[in-house]
Design a protein around this motif. Structure first.
Motif, mmCIF file in Angstrom:
data_model
loop_
_atom_site.group_PDB
_atom_site.id
_atom_site.type_symbol
_atom_site.label_atom_id
_atom_site.label_comp_id
_atom_site.label_asym_id
_atom_site.label_seq_id
_atom_site.Cartn_x
_atom_site.Cartn_y
_atom_site.Cartn_z
ATOM 1 N N ILE A 269 55.507 47.101 39.878
ATOM 2 C CA ILE A 269 54.123 46.740 39.583
ATOM 3 C C ILE A 269 54.028 45.220 39.552
ATOM 4 O O ILE A 269 54.889 44.551 38.973
ATOM 5 N N VAL A 270 52.997 44.663 40.163
ATOM 6 C CA VAL A 270 52.775 43.221 40.152
ATOM 7 C C VAL A 270 51.478 42.923 39.410
ATOM 8 O O VAL A 270 50.432 43.510 39.708
ATOM 9 N N ILE A 271 51.557 42.012 38.436
ATOM 10 C CA ILE A 271 50.379 41.592 37.681
ATOM 11 C C ILE A 271 49.948 40.219 38.175
ATOM 12 O O ILE A 271 50.713 39.255 38.126
ATOM 13 N N ASP A 272 48.714 40.128 38.654
ATOM 14 C CA ASP A 272 48.155 38.853 39.129
ATOM 15 C C ASP A 272 47.279 38.263 38.021
ATOM 16 O O ASP A 272 47.471 38.532 36.841
ATOM 17 N N GLN A 273 46.279 37.501 38.369
ATOM 18 C CA GLN A 273 45.491 36.739 37.408
ATOM 19 C C GLN A 273 44.537 37.628 36.612
ATOM 20 O O GLN A 273 43.935 38.554 37.137
ATOM 21 N N LEU A 274 44.378 37.284 35.330
ATOM 22 C CA LEU A 274 43.588 38.109 34.424
ATOM 23 C C LEU A 274 42.287 37.455 33.978
ATOM 24 O O LEU A 274 41.540 38.050 33.202
ATOM 25 N N VAL A 276 40.060 35.099 36.169
ATOM 26 C CA VAL A 276 39.092 34.603 37.144
ATOM 27 C C VAL A 276 38.066 35.656 37.533
ATOM 28 O O VAL A 276 36.863 35.410 37.585
ATOM 29 N N GLY A 277 38.530 36.858 37.866
ATOM 30 C CA GLY A 277 37.625 37.913 38.292
ATOM 31 C C GLY A 277 37.709 38.255 39.762
ATOM 32 O O GLY A 277 36.913 39.037 40.280
ATOM 33 N N THR A 278 38.701 37.671 40.462
ATOM 34 C CA THR A 278 38.940 37.981 41.864
ATOM 35 C C THR A 278 40.434 37.894 42.127
ATOM 36 O O THR A 278 41.212 37.552 41.234
ATOM 37 N N TYR A 279 40.855 38.215 43.352
ATOM 38 C CA TYR A 279 42.279 38.197 43.675
ATOM 39 C C TYR A 279 42.563 37.126 44.722
ATOM 40 O O TYR A 279 41.655 36.616 45.375
ATOM 41 N N ALA A 280 43.857 36.803 44.879
ATOM 42 C CA ALA A 280 44.237 35.756 45.827
ATOM 43 C C ALA A 280 45.572 36.117 46.468
ATOM 44 O O ALA A 280 45.895 37.295 46.648
ATOM 45 N N CYS A 295 45.007 43.255 38.339
ATOM 46 C CA CYS A 295 44.329 41.965 38.426
ATOM 47 C C CYS A 295 42.905 42.145 37.878
ATOM 48 O O CYS A 295 42.339 43.240 37.973
ATOM 49 N N HIS A 296 42.346 41.083 37.330
ATOM 50 C CA HIS A 296 40.965 41.159 36.843
ATOM 51 C C HIS A 296 39.985 41.020 38.006
ATOM 52 O O HIS A 296 39.939 39.985 38.664
ATOM 53 N N ILE A 297 39.230 42.070 38.269
ATOM 54 C CA ILE A 297 38.159 42.049 39.262
ATOM 55 C C ILE A 297 36.838 42.220 38.508
ATOM 56 O O ILE A 297 36.623 43.251 37.863
ATOM 57 N N ARG A 298 35.987 41.198 38.564
ATOM 58 C CA ARG A 298 34.705 41.309 37.883
ATOM 59 C C ARG A 298 33.934 42.516 38.413
ATOM 60 O O ARG A 298 33.843 42.711 39.634
ATOM 61 N N GLU A 299 33.357 43.299 37.511
ATOM 62 C CA GLU A 299 32.674 44.517 37.925
ATOM 63 C C GLU A 299 31.490 44.224 38.837
ATOM 64 O O GLU A 299 31.199 44.986 39.755
ATOM 65 N N ASP A 300 30.801 43.107 38.606
ATOM 66 C CA ASP A 300 29.657 42.786 39.452
ATOM 67 C C ASP A 300 30.079 42.335 40.841
ATOM 68 O O ASP A 300 29.244 42.254 41.751
#
Length: 364
Positions: A269-274, A276-280, A295-300
């Motif tokens: 499992i890889v954990i990215d950024q928590l 910002v709200g997007t991935y990179a 990763c944190h993906i903003r719901e909107d």
């Protein structure tokens, strides 16, 4: 600077490697493109364009962990200030004679005050800025989207971001961003905004889907701990391990990119950024390797991405519960990994990104 002096400086101090090109298709542009000045993405974009038949090169100003991926490196940080200026000026003169389009990433150009843009514009060069994150993410704007978690880097306070974009837009009308997350940050500054996703050559990454029977390895690789939410990851990992959950954890920091990729390859499992709200890039590389990504993906924003985004959403408040849940579902690891691999193949492939970039260049 005369031609003989300029070429002598470039031969002695600048690393330039041969550039291979494919035969251009009928819809390719004839303009020569230079992408700079740093970052992992400039080499990727140049290779994607060359695969589409465009004469493109990536130039890093400084030697760092990603500069080996560029076609050209000026190695400026290896020399005293007086010599740096001579090298930069020599390369800039050469570039003005060679390239038609200058594609600048991360809000930077060859000079800190952006005066090189005026020189390029006066010479009739086509210019485009490509914002990727912190250098354009205005904290007050980001937090207006119900995202209390987002953080900014100390090097990019809001005043500096706004001043830098004003300098850029004095000469540049067009901006590229990777997804809709940065749209409200840049749209009031630039006349034209183009959304072009990150590019990745998935063929360079061998998928190794996690085994449900092996002890899981969780990997987190922050480029900036506060911005990536690393303390929340560490707290969740410690809590889960104290509760008796059986898994290994690896924090990847200050490591050469190729060595880091070897660790991602072994991950479950890889954990990215928590925050910002997007991935990179980390999320994309992990998905290309067939790993489930948190990763944190903003719901909107989720509906603004192509359908099927398989990233498991988590933020600083939920990372403990989300990681615990993913660890408890080993039968899902392979499915999530395969979905991630398909997603990057379909939405971040060289051909698609190159076509989109060429379309942008035609509008400059």
């Amino acid at each position: 600077m005369n031609l003989i002096t300029r070429q002598a400086i470039l031969r002695k101090y600048v690393r330039m490697q041969p550039i291979e090109r494919t035969s251009p298709p009928s819809n390719a542009i004839k303009d020569k493109v230079l992408i700079s000045p740093h970052g992992i993405g400039i080499g990727t974009l140049a290779r994607a364009l060359r695969a589409g038949g465009v004469h493109a090169a990536a130039c890093s100003l400084y030697q760092d962990q990603y500069s080996y991926l560029s076609d050209i490196c000026l190695n400026l940080n290896q020399h005293p200030m007086v010599l740096r200026k001579a090298i930069r000026d020599a390369f800039l003169e050469e570039a003005l004679e060679t390239y038609d389009i200058f594609h600048f990433r991360f809000g930077a150009t060859f000079t800190g005050d952006k005066r090189d843009l005026k020189t390029m514009a006066a010479r009739g060069k086509k210019l485009v800025v490509h914002h990727c994150g912190d250098e354009a993410r205005i904290l007050s704007v980001a937090r207006s989207f119900n995202n209390p978690y987002v953080q900014s880097r100390e090097a990019w306070p809001e005043e500096r971001i706004r001043a830098n974009m004003k300098l850029l837009t004095a000469c540049v009308d067009h901006v590229i961003i990777n997804d809709h997350e940065l749209l409200p940050h840049v749209e009031s500054y630039y006349k034209r905004v183009h959304i072009v996703p990150y590019a990745i050559d998935a063929k360079q990454f061998k998928p190794e889907y996690p085994s449900p029977n092996a002890t899981p390895l969780v990997v987190h690789a922050p480029s900036h701990r506060r911005v990536k939410g690393t303390d929340f990851v560490l707290n969740a990992v410690e809590r889960l391990q104290k509760e008796g959950h059986k898994f290994q954890f690896q924090l990847v920091e200050k490591m050469p990119h190729e060595q880091a990729k070897q660790l991602y390859q072994k991950a479950t499992i890889v954990i990215d950024q928590l925050t910002v709200g997007t991935y990179a890039n980390l999320s994309m590389e992990a998905m290309a390797m067939g790993k489930p990504v948190i990763c944190h993906i903003r719901e909107d924003l989720r509906d603004s991405f192509p359908p099927g985004l398989p990233i498991v959403g988590a933020n600083p408040d939920t990372i403990y519960e989300v990681l615990r849940d993913v660890l408890r579902r080993p039968d899902e690891w392979g499915r999530l990994g395969a979905a991630g691999r398909r997603y990057v193949e379909q939405n971040h492939n060289y051909e698609k990104v190159a076509r989109m970039l060429i379309d942008v260049y035609k509008q400059l």
